[in-house]
Write an enzyme that holds these catalytic residues in place. Structure first.
Site, PDB file in Angstrom:
ATOM      1  N   SER A 146       0.845  -1.199   0.000  1.00  0.00           N
ATOM      2  CA  SER A 146       0.000   0.000   0.000  1.00  0.00           C
ATOM      3  C   SER A 146       0.873   1.240   0.000  1.00  0.00           C
ATOM      4  O   SER A 146       2.002   1.227   0.520  1.00  0.00           O
ATOM      5  CB  SER A 146      -0.898   0.012   1.237  1.00  0.00           C
ATOM      6  OG  SER A 146      -1.567   1.253   1.368  1.00  0.00           O
ATOM      7  N   TYR A 159      -1.649  -0.323  10.456  1.00  0.00           N
ATOM      8  CA  TYR A 159      -1.749  -0.751   9.061  1.00  0.00           C
ATOM      9  C   TYR A 159      -0.569  -0.227   8.253  1.00  0.00           C
ATOM     10  O   TYR A 159       0.082  -0.974   7.512  1.00  0.00           O
ATOM     11  CB  TYR A 159      -3.059  -0.247   8.467  1.00  0.00           C
ATOM     12  CG  TYR A 159      -3.229  -0.578   7.000  1.00  0.00           C
ATOM     13  CD1 TYR A 159      -3.614  -1.846   6.597  1.00  0.00           C
ATOM     14  CD2 TYR A 159      -3.002   0.391   6.019  1.00  0.00           C
ATOM     15  CE1 TYR A 159      -3.764  -2.150   5.250  1.00  0.00           C
ATOM     16  CE2 TYR A 159      -3.150   0.098   4.676  1.00  0.00           C
ATOM     17  CZ  TYR A 159      -3.535  -1.179   4.296  1.00  0.00           C
ATOM     18  OH  TYR A 159      -3.669  -1.482   2.957  1.00  0.00           O
TER      19      TYR A 159
END
Length: 263
Positions: A146, A159
C-alpha cells in the site's frame, strides 16, 4: 502466447475486490487460479465461476493466511491438483481504522492481528510455496502492499507500519530467494471497491472518489482493474528482469508528499 498460459497462481483474499480482479486477469492470460477466501464463500464461488468461464481450471481454497497450517494446506491442495505453483499473489490483508493522533485507539492486540495477516501471513504463504517454485526452477511472488507503507498514511498507524514491513520483507526475500524466485510488491493508493462503500456508505464513498479525481495528478480514482494490471505484470508478463521492486500505483498521489528516497 501469454507467458502465463497453463501456469498456476494462488491469489490470497481473492473472493472480491482487488484479489478477484487479479484472479480474473490471470485467467484471461490462460493461467489456472486458486481462489482463496476466509469467510466470503458465496463471492468466492462467483469469482471461481467467472475464472472457469474464461476456459482455465480454478479451485477454491478456504483458509486464513494468518494460520500457518492453513497456508500449507492451501499450497498442498494446489500441488495435488496441478503438481506445481508458479505464481503467488499475497493480496489478503486486514486493518483497523484509528486516528493516527489518538494513540489509545490502538493496542498491542490490534498490532499483532494486523501484522499476523499482512506480514506473517504473506511470509507463511511464501515459505509454503518456495520449495515448489524452486523445484520448477522459476517462480514469482507479488506482495500487495500500500502507499500507506511508503508515506505513513492510511487507515491506522498499525496498518501503515505493517505495509512498511511488507515492503522491507519484499527486499529481503528478493535477495534470498533469487535467482529462481522473483519477489516484488505493488503499492496501491485508493481503490474503488465495495470495501470502501460498505465501510463508509455510498455517499462518503462517492465523495472520496471525487476527491481522488480532483487531487491526483492523473485525476483518476483507482479501480481494482487498474491495480490488477500492475500485479499481473509482476506475475510474469514482461517482468522477468525485475525483482525487489515496489511499484507505487496511485495516480501520482505520492507526488504531493516529501521526496521518497526509499520505498
Amino acid at each position: 502466447m501469454s507467458a502465463l498460459k497453463n501456469k498456476v497462481a494462488i491469489v490470497t483474499g481473492s473472493a472480491t475486490g482487488l484479489g478477484a480482479a487479479v484472479a480474473l486477469q490471470l485467467a484471461d492470460k490462460g493461467c489456472n487460479v486458486v481462489i482463496n477466501y476466509t469467510k466470503s464463500e458465496t463471492e468466492a464461488k462467483e469469482t471461481l465461476a467467472a475464472c472457469q468461464e474464461k476456459g482455465v481450471e480454478a479451485i477454491l481454497a478456504q483458509g486464513d493466511v494468518g494460520e500457518d497450517a492453513d497456508c500449507r494446506r492451501i499450497v498442498d491442495e494446489t500441488v495435488k491438483k496441478w503438481g506445481r505453483v508458479d505464481v503467488l499473489v499475497n493480496n489478503a490483508g486486514g486493518t483497523k481504522f484509528a486516528n493516527h493522533a489518538e494513540l489509545d485507539e490502538l493496542n498491542a492486540e490490534d498490532f499483532l492481528w494486523i501484522y499476523k495477516v499482512n506480514v506473517v501471513g504473506a511470509y507463511q504463504m511464501i515459505r509454503a510455496c518456495a520449495p515448489h517454485m524452486k523445484e520448477a526452477g522459476k517462480g514469482s511472488v507479488v506482495n500487495v502492499s500500500s502507499i500507506a507503507g511508503v508515506t505513513g498514511i492510511g487507515s491506522s498507524v498499525a496498518y501503515a507500519a505493517s505495509k512498511g514491513a511488507l515492503n522491507t520483507m519484499t527486499l529481503s526475500l528478493a535477495r534470498s530467494l533469487a535467482p529462481k524466485i522473483r519477489v516484488n510488491a505493488v503499492c496501491p493508493g485508493f481503490i474503488g471497491t465495495r470495501w470502501f462503500s460498505d465501510r463508509f456508505g455510498s455517499q462518503t464513498f462517492e465523495g472520496i472518489k471525487r476527491q481522488q479525481e480532483e487531487s491526483t495528478p492523473l485525476q483518476r480514482a483507482g479501480t481494482p482493474e487498474d491495480i490488477a494490471t500492475a500485479v499481473v505484470f509482476f506475475c510474469g508478463e514482461g517482468s522477468d528482469h525485475i525483482t525487489g521492486e515496489t511499484l507505487i500505483t496511485d495516480a501520482g498521489m505520492h507526488l504531493g508528499f516529501a521526496p521518497l528516497t526509499a520505498r
